[in-house]
Design a protein around this motif. Structure first.
Motif, mmCIF file in Angstrom:
data_model
loop_
_atom_site.group_PDB
_atom_site.id
_atom_site.type_symbol
_atom_site.label_atom_id
_atom_site.label_comp_id
_atom_site.label_asym_id
_atom_site.label_seq_id
_atom_site.Cartn_x
_atom_site.Cartn_y
_atom_site.Cartn_z
ATOM 1 N N LEU A 67 0.831 -1.208 0.000
ATOM 2 C CA LEU A 67 0.000 0.000 0.000
ATOM 3 C C LEU A 67 0.865 1.257 0.000
ATOM 4 N N ALA A 68 1.709 1.363 -1.024
ATOM 5 C CA ALA A 68 2.671 2.461 -1.105
ATOM 6 C C ALA A 68 2.022 3.783 -1.485
ATOM 7 N N ASN A 127 0.892 6.648 1.345
ATOM 8 C CA ASN A 127 1.408 5.365 1.788
ATOM 9 C C ASN A 127 0.696 4.985 3.098
ATOM 10 N N ILE A 128 0.015 3.839 3.111
ATOM 11 C CA ILE A 128 -0.605 3.357 4.362
ATOM 12 C C ILE A 128 -0.098 1.961 4.692
ATOM 13 N N SER A 129 1.138 1.668 4.241
ATOM 14 C CA SER A 129 1.741 0.384 4.600
ATOM 15 C C SER A 129 2.336 0.508 6.009
ATOM 16 N N PRO A 130 2.621 -0.634 6.663
ATOM 17 C CA PRO A 130 3.149 -0.575 8.034
ATOM 18 C C PRO A 130 4.645 -0.241 8.064
ATOM 19 N N SER A 131 4.992 0.985 7.712
ATOM 20 C CA SER A 131 6.389 1.440 7.757
ATOM 21 C C SER A 131 6.391 2.860 8.307
ATOM 22 N N ASP A 132 7.595 3.427 8.494
ATOM 23 C CA ASP A 132 7.676 4.808 8.980
ATOM 24 C C ASP A 132 7.078 5.782 7.965
ATOM 25 N N ALA A 133 7.113 5.413 6.686
ATOM 26 C CA ALA A 133 6.533 6.275 5.657
ATOM 27 C C ALA A 133 5.011 6.146 5.611
ATOM 28 N N GLY A 134 4.489 5.135 6.305
ATOM 29 C CA GLY A 134 3.051 4.884 6.265
ATOM 30 C C GLY A 134 2.429 4.983 7.635
ATOM 31 N N ILE A 135 1.808 3.887 8.077
ATOM 32 C CA ILE A 135 1.085 3.920 9.349
ATOM 33 C C ILE A 135 1.710 2.954 10.356
ATOM 34 N N GLY A 136 3.033 2.731 10.177
ATOM 35 C CA GLY A 136 3.727 1.755 11.013
ATOM 36 C C GLY A 136 3.556 1.952 12.514
ATOM 37 N N GLY A 137 3.643 3.205 12.966
ATOM 38 C CA GLY A 137 3.601 3.430 14.408
ATOM 39 C C GLY A 137 2.206 3.703 14.965
ATOM 40 N N TRP A 138 1.198 3.558 14.152
ATOM 41 C CA TRP A 138 -0.142 3.959 14.589
ATOM 42 C C TRP A 138 -0.749 2.985 15.596
ATOM 43 N N THR A 139 -1.462 3.561 16.570
ATOM 44 C CA THR A 139 -2.269 2.747 17.473
ATOM 45 C C THR A 139 -3.647 2.534 16.840
ATOM 46 N N VAL A 140 -4.431 1.665 17.461
ATOM 47 C CA VAL A 140 -5.805 1.462 16.989
ATOM 48 C C VAL A 140 -6.572 2.784 17.059
ATOM 49 N N ALA A 141 -6.349 3.545 18.119
ATOM 50 C CA ALA A 141 -7.058 4.826 18.267
ATOM 51 C C ALA A 141 -6.627 5.816 17.174
ATOM 52 N N ASP A 142 -5.339 5.762 16.777
ATOM 53 C CA ASP A 142 -4.882 6.615 15.674
ATOM 54 C C ASP A 142 -5.647 6.272 14.392
ATOM 55 N N HIS A 200 -6.817 -2.820 11.827
ATOM 56 C CA HIS A 200 -5.490 -2.413 12.286
ATOM 57 C C HIS A 200 -4.578 -3.642 12.390
ATOM 58 N N ALA A 201 -5.096 -4.705 12.991
ATOM 59 C CA ALA A 201 -4.294 -5.930 13.156
ATOM 60 C C ALA A 201 -3.908 -6.482 11.786
ATOM 61 N N TYR A 202 -4.838 -6.487 10.841
ATOM 62 C CA TYR A 202 -4.539 -7.033 9.513
ATOM 63 C C TYR A 202 -3.516 -6.168 8.777
ATOM 64 N N MET A 203 -3.694 -4.859 8.830
ATOM 65 C CA MET A 203 -2.806 -3.980 8.059
ATOM 66 C C MET A 203 -1.361 -4.061 8.546
ATOM 67 N N GLN A 204 -1.177 -4.382 9.829
ATOM 68 C CA GLN A 204 0.192 -4.521 10.344
ATOM 69 C C GLN A 204 0.886 -5.751 9.765
ATOM 70 N N THR A 205 0.116 -6.691 9.173
ATOM 71 C CA THR A 205 0.721 -7.904 8.605
ATOM 72 C C THR A 205 1.121 -7.713 7.140
ATOM 73 N N LEU A 206 0.756 -6.591 6.539
ATOM 74 C CA LEU A 206 1.012 -6.381 5.108
ATOM 75 C C LEU A 206 2.462 -5.947 4.878
ATOM 76 N N PRO A 207 2.966 -6.073 3.636
ATOM 77 C CA PRO A 207 4.349 -5.663 3.357
ATOM 78 C C PRO A 207 4.552 -4.165 3.578
ATOM 79 N N ALA A 208 5.735 -3.804 4.080
ATOM 80 C CA ALA A 208 6.056 -2.393 4.305
ATOM 81 C C ALA A 208 6.658 -1.791 3.040
ATOM 82 N N SER A 209 6.368 -0.515 2.817
ATOM 83 C CA SER A 209 6.993 0.217 1.712
ATOM 84 C C SER A 209 7.529 1.526 2.264
ATOM 85 N N ASP A 210 8.728 1.912 1.823
ATOM 86 C CA ASP A 210 9.331 3.152 2.325
ATOM 87 C C ASP A 210 9.094 4.339 1.400
#
Lengths: 150, 293
Positions: free
Chosen positions: B66-67, B83-98, B135-145
């Motif tokens: 999801l780059a 970018n909404i992949s689980p990386s620093d460029a995306g939503i890597g550090g987000w909590t469920v509330a975020d 949120h749980a599912y998206m954290q399992t997806l590939p990260a893109s920078d």
């Protein structure tokens, strides 16, 4: 169903009145091939849904026709200057001409799915639904990128 | 001159009130404290919500990276899906509330309004459990920078604070249709009005970009400029519920024409949902009231 066919027919008449004269023969030919696909998919879809009774000959004839169309080389029909930006009456996007290899490969995927339909048509009613799904997937994959919305 | 004496304080007060009422809201984080996400259930939420359709990279075959980067033209400028992949460029550090703040309030973790090209006006009604599962599912997806591309939006729409005013006018978490068994029940309505956000394209917008709910599912010009998005109400769409469900499964119309454009991606998603879900959506569509011109 009858009604929608009538509407389609009316549209076809209107469409041909508006476009017949200036529509290049390549465009008419490629639109015709998609009509052949649609008619034969209609037979197979009717069988899958139970609206048409399954018999091997009918199903195989439809599958063979789809395979036949899939063997038509598309480069002959998608000639330069016949995209949706250049002429009216087509939804073929300019992206086709920028990615001819990918376009040809996606057409090849239709051929693969059509061959599977031949096997399914000989197997029985239950096999036709899933095979239709694969053909639908091939249509969609190409339209997603290369066909403009109405 | 005399009148200025009064106008200036009025303007100052108005500006102050404006500043306050346009402030980005935040979610009640406590609402998400006891909710544990399940990635497997989240995949269904992700598919029904169509996240990948807009957020995968342009022309990418792998729709789970999801780059971002797909352009979305509008009357206000061009928006680029981030970018909404689980990386620093995306939503890597987000909590469920975020994530809940983004989806249900249209507010980023650092308190900025999002543009409503991101359909939070639909996602506003998402169940907390679905947000946590997603949120749980998206954290399992590939990260893109790949860095998100800035939107290309002109003045005054480039002032994000003005979106606070837009939200006051057009943002609501009320449903449009009554949920009834004939109309696909609560599930059909939740799928159409919330997750699949059908109205975002199938309902016309007013000059400020808010949905014209009096013309619910009445069809609209394609924001890309080419063609129109079809009307779904019974004065136009005469397919049976089974026809609609089959279209959502296979991409075939009753005449065996095939789905095209962005709807092809939508059908891709629906084909992965259950037959019950597709039928519920079809029943909702069939129950829409007819519209005039």
């Amino acid at each position: 169903m009858k009604k929608s066919f009538a509407a389609l027919a009316a549209l076809a008449v209107l469409g041909s009145a508006a476009f017949a004269q200036d529509m290049p023969k390549e465009v008419k030919a490629r639109q015709g091939q998609f009509q052949i696909l649609a008619l034969n998919l209609g037979v197979l879809g009717g069988i899958a849904k139970g609206a048409i009774e399954y018999d091997e000959a009918t199903a195989t004839a439809a599958a063979d026709s789809i395979v036949g169309v899939s063997m038509v080389h598309q480069a002959t029909l998608f000639t330069e200057g016949t995209d949706s930006m250049s002429i009216d009456g087509t939804r073929a996007m300019p992206a086709i001409w920028e990615n001819m290899d990918d376009f040809a490969s996606k057409w090849g995927d239709l051929g693969t799915a059509a061959a599977e339909m031949q096997t399914a048509a000989a197997t029985g009613k239950e096999a036709i639904g899933p095979a239709l799904g694969k053909i639908g997937g091939a249509c969609k994959a190409c339209h997603d990128t290369y066909r403009a919305p109405e | 001159m005399g009148i200025l004496k009064y106008l200036i304080p009025v303007a100052v007060i108005a500006a102050g009130v404006g500043w306050v009422v346009t402030a980005p809201g935040s979610v009640d984080a406590a609402r998400y404290d006891g909710v544990t996400g399940n990635a497997e259930a989240g995949e269904t939420v992700f598919t029904a919500a169509g996240c990948a359709s807009c957020h995968h990279a342009p022309q990418s075959e792998d729709k789970l990276v999801l780059a971002g980067g797909q352009p979305f033209a509008s009357d206000f400028g061009t928006f680029y899906a981030p970018n909404i992949s689980p990386s620093d460029a995306g939503i890597g550090g987000w909590t469920v509330a975020d994530l809940a703040g983004a989806l249900t309030q249209g507010v980023s973790p650092d308190g900025q309004h999002y543009y409503p090209a991101f359909p939070y006006t639909s996602y506003a009604k998402m169940e907390p459990q679905d947000v946590a599962d997603l949120h749980a599912y998206m954290q399992t997806l590939p990260a893109s920078d790949v860095a998100s591309k800035p939107h290309d939006v002109g003045f005054p729409f480039n002032i994000r604070r003005s979106l606070g005013g837009w939200k006051l006018l057009f943002f609501s978490d009320d449903y449009v249709m009554e949920a009834s068994d004939e109309a696909g029940g609560a599930r059909g309505r939740y799928l159409v009005e919330t997750l699949a956000h059908c109205a975002e394209c199938h309902t016309p917008r007013n000059p400020l970009g808010g949905l014209d709910k009096a013309m619910w599912m009445g069809g609209a010009p394609n924001p890309s400029g080419q063609g129109t998005i079809p009307r779904l109400t019974p004065d136009k769409l005469t397919w049976s519920a089974e026809d609609i469900a089959y279209y959502l499964e296979s991409g075939f119309t009753p005449e065996y024409d095939s789905v095209g454009g962005h709807m092809a991606e939508v059908v891709d998603n629906f084909s992965k949902l259950s037959a019950e879900d597709r039928l519920a959506v079809a029943q909702y569509i069939k129950a829409l009231p007819a519209l005039g011109q």
